[in-house]
Structure formats: C-alpha cells, structure tokens
Write a protein that holds these residues in place. Structure first.
Motif, PDB file in Angstrom:
ATOM      1  N   GLY A 180       0.808  -1.206   0.000  1.00 19.48           N
ATOM      2  CA  GLY A 180       0.000   0.000   0.000  1.00 19.48           C
ATOM      3  C   GLY A 180       0.843   1.258   0.000  1.00 19.48           C
ATOM      4  N   LEU A 181       1.911   1.264   0.791  1.00 18.74           N
ATOM      5  CA  LEU A 181       2.805   2.417   0.812  1.00 18.74           C
ATOM      6  C   LEU A 181       3.492   2.602  -0.539  1.00 18.74           C
ATOM      7  CD1 LEU A 181       4.378   2.028   4.362  1.00 18.74           C
ATOM      8  CD2 LEU A 181       2.825   3.843   3.597  1.00 18.74           C
ATOM      9  N   GLY A 182       3.876   1.492  -1.178  1.00 15.18           N
ATOM     10  CA  GLY A 182       4.489   1.584  -2.500  1.00 15.18           C
ATOM     11  C   GLY A 182       3.545   2.181  -3.521  1.00 15.18           C
ATOM     12  N   ALA A 183       2.264   1.787  -3.453  1.00 14.77           N
ATOM     13  CA  ALA A 183       1.275   2.339  -4.377  1.00 14.77           C
ATOM     14  C   ALA A 183       1.022   3.809  -4.100  1.00 14.77           C
ATOM     15  CB  ALA A 183      -0.030   1.559  -4.260  1.00 14.77           C
ATOM     16  N   LEU A 184       1.164   4.229  -2.839  1.00 17.45           N
ATOM     17  CA  LEU A 184       0.980   5.624  -2.481  1.00 17.45           C
ATOM     18  C   LEU A 184       2.213   6.456  -2.824  1.00 17.45           C
ATOM     19  CD1 LEU A 184      -1.449   7.057  -1.179  1.00 17.45           C
ATOM     20  CD2 LEU A 184      -0.287   6.849   1.028  1.00 17.45           C
ATOM     21  N   GLN A 185       3.354   5.781  -3.036  1.00 15.82           N
ATOM     22  CA  GLN A 185       4.593   6.457  -3.388  1.00 15.82           C
ATOM     23  C   GLN A 185       4.716   6.671  -4.891  1.00 15.82           C
ATOM     24  OE1 GLN A 185       7.088   8.008  -2.217  1.00 15.82           O
ATOM     25  NE2 GLN A 185       8.632   7.862  -3.813  1.00 15.82           N
ATOM     26  N   LYS A 186       4.526   5.592  -5.676  1.00 13.42           N
ATOM     27  CA  LYS A 186       4.681   5.734  -7.124  1.00 13.42           C
ATOM     28  C   LYS A 186       3.732   4.826  -7.909  1.00 13.42           C
ATOM     29  CE  LYS A 186       8.080   5.849 -10.862  1.00 13.42           C
ATOM     30  NZ  LYS A 186       9.492   5.652 -11.262  1.00 13.42           N
ATOM     31  N   ALA A 187       3.800   3.510  -7.645  1.00 13.42           N
ATOM     32  CA  ALA A 187       2.985   2.552  -8.394  1.00 13.42           C
ATOM     33  C   ALA A 187       2.934   1.249  -7.601  1.00 13.42           C
ATOM     34  CB  ALA A 187       3.593   2.310  -9.780  1.00 13.42           C
ATOM     35  N   PRO A 188       1.925   0.409  -7.850  1.00 17.92           N
ATOM     36  CA  PRO A 188       1.778  -0.843  -7.088  1.00 17.92           C
ATOM     37  C   PRO A 188       2.710  -1.947  -7.568  1.00 17.92           C
ATOM     38  CG  PRO A 188      -0.007  -0.657  -8.661  1.00 17.92           C
ATOM     39  CD  PRO A 188       0.788   0.625  -8.772  1.00 17.92           C
ATOM     40  N   VAL A 189       3.975  -1.599  -7.786  1.00 15.29           N
ATOM     41  CA  VAL A 189       4.933  -2.571  -8.316  1.00 15.29           C
ATOM     42  C   VAL A 189       5.136  -3.727  -7.345  1.00 15.29           C
ATOM     43  CG1 VAL A 189       7.298  -2.900  -9.156  1.00 15.29           C
ATOM     44  CG2 VAL A 189       6.107  -0.756  -9.604  1.00 15.29           C
ATOM     45  N   GLY A 190       5.203  -3.421  -6.052  1.00 15.07           N
ATOM     46  CA  GLY A 190       5.437  -4.462  -5.061  1.00 15.07           C
ATOM     47  C   GLY A 190       4.372  -5.532  -5.090  1.00 15.07           C
ATOM     48  N   LEU A 191       3.107  -5.132  -5.134  1.00 18.68           N
ATOM     49  CA  LEU A 191       2.021  -6.117  -5.174  1.00 18.68           C
ATOM     50  C   LEU A 191       2.061  -6.915  -6.468  1.00 18.68           C
ATOM     51  CD1 LEU A 191      -0.455  -7.398  -3.925  1.00 18.68           C
ATOM     52  CD2 LEU A 191      -1.843  -5.555  -4.926  1.00 18.68           C
ATOM     53  N   VAL A 192       2.356  -6.250  -7.581  1.00 20.74           N
ATOM     54  CA  VAL A 192       2.466  -6.969  -8.859  1.00 20.74           C
ATOM     55  C   VAL A 192       3.555  -8.033  -8.755  1.00 20.74           C
ATOM     56  CG1 VAL A 192       3.106  -6.749 -11.287  1.00 20.74           C
ATOM     57  CG2 VAL A 192       1.577  -5.066 -10.239  1.00 20.74           C
ATOM     58  N   PHE A 193       4.695  -7.677  -8.197  1.00 16.31           N
ATOM     59  CA  PHE A 193       5.794  -8.636  -8.055  1.00 16.31           C
ATOM     60  C   PHE A 193       5.405  -9.797  -7.139  1.00 16.31           C
ATOM     61  CE2 PHE A 193       9.767  -5.900  -9.215  1.00 16.31           C
ATOM     62  CZ  PHE A 193       9.263  -5.752 -10.488  1.00 16.31           C
ATOM     63  N   VAL A 194       4.680  -9.497  -6.073  1.00 20.62           N
ATOM     64  CA  VAL A 194       4.274 -10.564  -5.160  1.00 20.62           C
ATOM     65  C   VAL A 194       3.296 -11.514  -5.840  1.00 20.62           C
ATOM     66  CG1 VAL A 194       2.927 -11.044  -3.070  1.00 20.62           C
ATOM     67  CG2 VAL A 194       4.764  -9.356  -3.016  1.00 20.62           C
ATOM     68  N   LEU A 195       2.367 -10.981  -6.608  1.00 24.26           N
ATOM     69  CA  LEU A 195       1.427 -11.849  -7.332  1.00 24.26           C
ATOM     70  C   LEU A 195       2.171 -12.732  -8.339  1.00 24.26           C
ATOM     71  CD1 LEU A 195      -1.526  -9.360  -7.931  1.00 24.26           C
ATOM     72  CD2 LEU A 195      -1.386 -11.198  -6.239  1.00 24.26           C
ATOM     73  N   ILE A 196       3.161 -12.144  -9.023  1.00 21.37           N
ATOM     74  CA  ILE A 196       3.978 -12.950  -9.946  1.00 21.37           C
ATOM     75  C   ILE A 196       4.765 -13.994  -9.163  1.00 21.37           C
ATOM     76  CG2 ILE A 196       5.908 -12.875 -11.578  1.00 21.37           C
ATOM     77  CD1 ILE A 196       4.965 -10.080 -12.389  1.00 21.37           C
ATOM     78  N   LEU A 197       5.288 -13.596  -8.009  1.00 20.67           N
ATOM     79  CA  LEU A 197       6.052 -14.517  -7.163  1.00 20.67           C
ATOM     80  C   LEU A 197       5.187 -15.703  -6.735  1.00 20.67           C
ATOM     81  CD1 LEU A 197       8.924 -14.573  -5.667  1.00 20.67           C
ATOM     82  CD2 LEU A 197       7.655 -13.804  -3.668  1.00 20.67           C
ATOM     83  N   ILE A 198       3.953 -15.440  -6.325  1.00 25.04           N
ATOM     84  CA  ILE A 198       3.042 -16.523  -5.922  1.00 25.04           C
ATOM     85  C   ILE A 198       2.757 -17.451  -7.094  1.00 25.04           C
ATOM     86  CG2 ILE A 198       0.688 -17.016  -5.155  1.00 25.04           C
ATOM     87  CD1 ILE A 198       0.846 -14.336  -3.567  1.00 25.04           C
ATOM     88  N   TRP A 199       2.546 -16.867  -8.261  1.00 24.24           N
ATOM     89  CA  TRP A 199       2.291 -17.683  -9.458  1.00 24.24           C
ATOM     90  C   TRP A 199       3.505 -18.553  -9.787  1.00 24.24           C
ATOM     91  CZ3 TRP A 199       4.379 -16.263 -14.584  1.00 24.24           C
ATOM     92  CH2 TRP A 199       3.963 -17.133 -15.588  1.00 24.24           C
ATOM     93  N   LEU A 200       4.689 -17.969  -9.687  1.00 26.14           N
ATOM     94  CA  LEU A 200       5.907 -18.727  -9.987  1.00 26.14           C
ATOM     95  C   LEU A 200       6.181 -19.790  -8.923  1.00 26.14           C
ATOM     96  CD1 LEU A 200       8.175 -15.781 -11.190  1.00 26.14           C
ATOM     97  CD2 LEU A 200       7.155 -17.575 -12.614  1.00 26.14           C
ATOM     98  N   LEU A 201       5.874 -19.485  -7.675  1.00 30.67           N
ATOM     99  CA  LEU A 201       6.006 -20.504  -6.625  1.00 30.67           C
ATOM    100  C   LEU A 201       5.109 -21.693  -6.925  1.00 30.67           C
ATOM    101  CD1 LEU A 201       6.109 -18.309  -3.385  1.00 30.67           C
ATOM    102  CD2 LEU A 201       7.886 -19.926  -4.103  1.00 30.67           C
TER     103      LEU A 201
END
Length: 485
Positions: A173-194
């Motif tokens: 949430g803080l990342g999305a409030l800073q610039k873009a929701p890149v962190g959540l996108v990466f986590v969703l990709i990480l879960i998919w890759l796991l």
C-alpha cells in the motif's frame, strides 16, 4: 562475549550510517535539474497553492499520474521553511536509508548462516552510482525501491510466518501511495511462480491459501493499493483510474514494441545495466545461480521475477527508463553477496571479491560532481525568465510557453511553479501547429502572456491576435497577445 553475527551486523549498521550520512551532507548543494524533478516541485507546492492536500495538482490542474506520498513529505518540509533543495531531496534520501537496510536484510534471509553477507550486501548496494544519483534527487524511484523490496521481503518471510502477509499488505500500500503498485504486482507474480515450481519446494498456491492470513493479507493489499485511485475516482470520475492505470502503466508496458520499433540489444543493456557492468552482470549471474548454489529452490521465483522484468522492458511499447531498474539494486546486491560469501570456505576470499567489485564500480562514496546535483546554467537562465514572467502575469491572462526546441524548451513543472502563479492552467506548445487544438479545448482563449525565443515566436505569430513583443533577456522574448487569431 560478542558473537560474530553481532559484529557483522554492527559493521553493516556503521557502513549504512557513514555512507548515507556523507551523501546526506551533499543534498543542499546545486539545484534540481532533471525534467521530472520539476514535476515533484510543482506537485509538492500545489497542496499549499490550492489549499487542498487530498489532490495532487499538476500544472495547476488535478493530476492523477502519480500518488501523493513523497509530494506530501516535500510539501511539509517546504511549509516549515526547509531549504528548497533539502525539501525536494530529503524524502528520497530517507527512502535510500531504508533501501540500504533492505539490502542487508535480504542477505540475512538468503544466507542466515553467513552473517558477513549482510555488510557485503550493503557495500555492494552503496557502490551503485545510480542508487546515489536517484537518492540525492527529487525523483520517486528511491521510495519505489524501498517499498518494492519491503513487499518482497514480507512475502518471503510470510512463506514460513503467515502473519507477515499483513506486513506485505502495508508495504504494498505504501508503494502504491509512493509511485505505483509494483510491489504487489511482483508478489502476485512470485506466488504464481512458486505455484509453477511447487514440485521443487512445496510452496503451492493451494498450500498458501490454507492460511487465513494469506487470503486476508492479499485482500488488504488490494484495498491498500486501490484506496487512493478509488478516492480520486470518487472526486473526479473515471479519468483518474484511466490516467494512472491506463496512461502510466497499461499503455506503457503493452508488449508490442517488437512490431513497431524493436529495441536493440544495446537499448536493453542500457536499461538494465545502466553503466555499472561489473556489479550488475556479476549480480545477475549470482541471482540466477543462487537457488542452486544455496540449495534453496524457493528462491528460484526471485530470479524469474527479474527475468520477466527484463523481458517486459524489452517489449514495452511506451517510454521506459534506466531508472526503473533501481528497484532491483538491493536484491542484486544481496544475491551477489550471498553467493560470493558462501562460495569459499575461507570467507575473506569472497570478501576480497566483493571489495574488487565495489572498487571497479567507483566505491561507495560519491562526490557532488558524480551525483550531478549542480543545476544546469541553462535552467538557471530559464528560471530567471519564468520568475520575470510571474511578476507580470495578471489573473485573467493565460500563460504560454514554446517547448518544441530541446535546447530552449521550458520544463512544464518549472513553468507551473515559477511562472503560473495566478493558479490558472497554462499552455505549453509542443509544436507550432498546436494552437488550434488548445483553442478547441477552451484552454487558450482571452488575453495571453508568453515567453519564447524570437524564432519560435515568429513560427506562431500568424496565429496570435494583436501580438506585441516586449523585453528580451538571455535569448528569450516576452510577449502578449489579445488571444488566438
């Protein structure tokens, strides 16, 4: 008796404080010079100018391309009398301090049995010239890096400590409030890759969702990421979502580049390596080898996330920039430190290798000249001209600037902050033929006041009614007109 781990962590902490503190002393020097830094200045000043702290104003209009976190920080510093350069750069430096900590933290997660990998990771991260250039700027990338890495760290910890999914939601949430929701996108990709690689490590999606903390954490992350854009949509309509997620993300990263203007290998090299070949090439190799070297297959998705990012940059249809790769610098530093420090039985051999990489990159301490924080004399001249225009601009006039020549163009953020003091939207002409478009949009009616070069003004003179040329300074001419012809 003090343990070796405590000594290693103390050394890492001392490094962080010394490296960061030395660069912190440089931020009052010079002046902002990057194109987007002036957008930070404009948007930060907009809260006070328009007496509205719940809208980001861009060129004196509500803007939706960037969220407000860093702008709020700068605005508060400006409001309380901080030096302008300090107000603009200090938020990035604060985020950089956190980013250095995340590099060491990642190394501790990757190789918990090798505590000296922690100071090694900090040293490698601090050796990146790009890291310090962006950290000593008014750009948003240092903050985006911090919150992206924190989101990934929380997700990695949550694989074994499910309550950390809530920390992941906060960081996303803080990342999305800073610039873009890149962190959540990466986590969703990480879960998919796991889930794709679950046979190697056992962390499947089915197993993860057995934990209520996982599902709640994802829901909270989605709410945190969408909170600001949805609030702006309530205030201003669908334009907010379209501008943020459409123009800034979807259109930029639509993978159609190979069909219209393929990027070359050199283009991709510049986007990913960013003039730091020794550190980045070795770190990328280390990141790719790390799951096998450390016998931790659950780290394989980290390497795959980076690979997906490289492919996305190569295929992106819109404008993408080398600064985006800063978000991976702490991870690359941690991966190289983890591999190098675990590669040899005698730890100092790996440490020598780290020192050699750092020395080849120029070291962890940079000068003001290397950070390029001095303001271009051309910008100083333009700021003087814009300030002069501000003293003459009336409440009824629309400000006009000529921006189609790269050498003489005015940065929109600078125009807004220094010249458009009447609070009205202004017109920046990107081509001489744009006047009819601005007139049609209702933005160029009524009395006009502008600043251009004589040559530029000659190109638009036929489209202006009752044009009057005024004083000339430093190659620019100030002019007025009754309106468009």
């Amino acid at each position: 008796m003090v343990s070796g781990r405590a000594v290693a962590y103390a050394v890492a902490g001392a490094m962080i404080l010394v490296f960061w503190g030395l660069h912190l002393t440089l931020i009052p020097e010079g002046g902002i010079t990057m194109y987007d830094e002036f957008y930070t200045l404009d948007r930060s000043a907009g809260f006070e100018r328009h007496d509205d702290w719940l809208t980001v104003y861009n060129k004196n209009q509500p803007g939706f391309r960037k969220p407000p976190l860093q702008y709020w920080m700068t605005a508060l510093l400006m409001k309380h009398g901080a030096d302008l350069e300090v107000a603009l750069r200090l938020p990035s430096m604060i985020f950089a301090l956190g980013a250095l900590v995340t590099a060491g933290w990642l190394a501790a997660i990757l190789v918990p049995h090798v505590p000296w990998a922690v100071p090694a990771a900090v040293l490698l991260c601090a050796s990146s010239l790009q890291f310090w250039r962006l950290s000593a700027s008014a750009m948003l990338d240092a903050g985006a890096t911090l919150f992206t890495i924190l989101t990934l760290i929380a997700a990695m910890l949550a694989l074994r400590r499910p309550r950390c999914w809530y920390a992941m939601a906060v960081a996303a949430g803080l990342g999305a409030l800073q610039k873009a929701p890149v962190g959540l996108v990466f986590v969703l990709i990480l879960i998919w890759l796991l889930n794709l690689t679950r046979a190697r490590h056992g962390f499947s999606y089915a197993k993860l969702k057995e934990s209520p903390h996982f599902l709640r954490g994802l829901r909270l992350a989605a709410i945190a990421v969408l909170a600001w854009p949805l609030y702006q949509t309530i205030l201003y309509g669908g334009e907010a979502l379209e501008d943020l997620y459409g123009g800034q993300m979807a259109e930029r990263f639509v993978p159609v580049r190979p069909f219209k203007d393929p990027r070359t290998g050199g283009d991709l090299w510049n986007l990913i390596i960013v003039g730091e070949p020794v550190f980045r090439v070795l770190a990328i190799v280390a990141l790719m080898w790390m799951p096998w070297r450390l016998r931790r297959p659950e780290f394989l998705p980290l390497a795959m996330v980076f690979a997906i990012y490289v492919v996305a940059m190569g295929l992106a249809s819109g404008s993408v920039y080398p600064r985006y790769s800063l978000i991976f610098v702490p991870l690359l530093a941690a991966a190289l430190a983890a591999v190098a420090m675990s590669l040899f039985r005698v730890r100092w051999v790996g440490a020598l290798g780290i020192v050699a990489v750092v020395a080849a990159g120029g070291g962890p301490i940079r000068s003001a000249t290397e950070l390029e924080i001095a303001q271009d004399p051309r910008l100083q001249t333009q700021i003087s001209e814009l300030t002069r225009v501000a003293g003459q601009l009336t409440p009824a006039e629309t400000l006009v600037t000529c921006n189609w020549n790269r050498e003489t163009r005015f940065f929109p953020g600078a125009v807004s902050y220094y010249a458009a003091v009447n609070g009205r939207p202004f017109v920046g002409l990107d081509t001489p033929q744009q006047i009819p478009r601005w007139v049609e949009g209702g933005r160029m009616n009524g009395p006009l006041r502008g600043v251009c070069t004589d040559e530029e003004l000659d190109q638009i003179a036929d489209g202006l009614d009752d044009l009057r040329r005024g004083e000339r300074h430093s190659g620019y001419v100030h002019w007025t007109a009754a309106g468009p012809r």
